[in-house]
Structure formats: C-alpha cells, structure tokens
Design an enzyme around this catalytic site. Structure first.
Site, PDB file in Angstrom:
ATOM      1  CB  CYS A  35      -1.722   2.822  -0.222  1.00 35.00           C
ATOM      2  SG  CYS A  35      -1.892   1.274   0.683  1.00 35.00           S
ATOM      3  CB  CYS A 104       0.686   0.533   6.626  1.00 29.97           C
ATOM      4  SG  CYS A 104       1.152   1.995   5.681  1.00 29.97           S
TER       5      CYS A 104
HETATM    6 FE1  FES Z   1      -0.017   0.762   1.477  1.00 33.54          FE
HETATM    7 FE2  FES Z   1       1.499   0.965   3.597  1.00 33.54          FE
HETATM    8  S1  FES Z   1       1.419   2.328   1.913  1.00 33.54           S
HETATM    9  S2  FES Z   1       0.012  -0.542   3.180  1.00 33.54           S
END
Ligand code: FES
Length: 142
Positions: A35, A104
């Site tokens: 992400c 995450c």
């Molecule tokens: Fe990036 Fe959770 S979406 S750490």
C-alpha cells in the site's frame, strides 16, 4: 459482526507509544509494498532489554492499532523475545484483523526487526542475517 474488534478500535483511537525517542539505540523504517504506507520504530535498549519503544506511522488504522499493540508487547522484554513477535501474534492479541488488513500488521513486525538490526549494527553485535527481512525486498517472504 463488526469489521474491527473493540481492541483494534481502542488501539486505533488511543494508540500507545506514539512519538519519537531522541537518542534511540535503534531505529527502523519500513515501507509496506502492498500500500506504500510507512512505519518508523524507535528502541531504547539496556542490558539487552527494550526499556522504551515508540513509533510513528504514515499508515492506516490497522497499522496504527497493530503497532500500538506490538509496542506494548515488546516493552520490557528482551531483544530475543521481541524478535520472536509475529504479526499473527499481534493480530491475535487484538482479537483478530480482517483478512484483507493482515498485511498492515506486517509493518509493525518488520519495523521492530529493522530497529533491532540497526541496534546490532550500531553496536557491532554479530547476528544471524536470516532473522531479518531482506532489505531490498522486505515483503517477498510474506
Ligand atoms: Fe497500508 Fe494498512 S493499508 S498499512
């Protein structure tokens, strides 16, 4: 069922150990390949024990909650114990995370490892490199 457990919500809304440690003994910064979020972890170490830990993140709620819980779990523990902390154990301590947010929780585990590695490097302490994520590709082994 709610998407997030009460513990996740608690640690997300009241994160523990947020901030920086001036003169930290080890600092680790990790990016999440999935992400693009980032996490920075600071450790204070005395006699092989983590006496203080703080984190800063540019990450989502699950990253904040897992990092908060992870810092609580390693504070006062030996470095060896901290290195054994897995993202799964942190997620379990939070009564679970939705499957699509498990990545995450990897951020906290790897930032702790990176901070310990930095501590070892600064102090010339020999270590087994396989204990640590590959710096060039920290997420290939997920
Ligand atoms: Fe990036 Fe959770 S979406 S750490």
């Amino acid at each position: 069922m709610a998407l997030y457990s009460e513990k996740v919500m608690d640690h997300f809304t009241h994160p523990r150990n947020v901030g920086i440690i001036e003169n930290a003994d080890g600092v680790g910064e990790i990016g999440n390949a999935k992400c693009g979020d980032i996490m920075k972890m600071y450790l204070k170490v005395e006699d092989n024990v983590i006496t203080d830990v703080k984190f800063e993140t540019f990450g989502c709620g699950s990253a904040i909650a897992t990092s908060s819980m992870a810092t609580e779990m390693i504070k006062g523990k030996s470095i060896d114990e901290a290195l054994k902390l897995t993202n799964k154990a942190v997620a379990e301590a939070l009564d679970g995370l939705p499957a699509h947010k498990m990545h995450c929780s990897v951020l906290a585990e790897e930032a702790i490892k990176a901070a310990v590695k930095d501590y070892y490097d600064r102090n010339g302490i020999a270590y087994d490199k396989s204990q640590f994520p590959d710096e060039d590709c920290p997420h290939c082994h997920e």
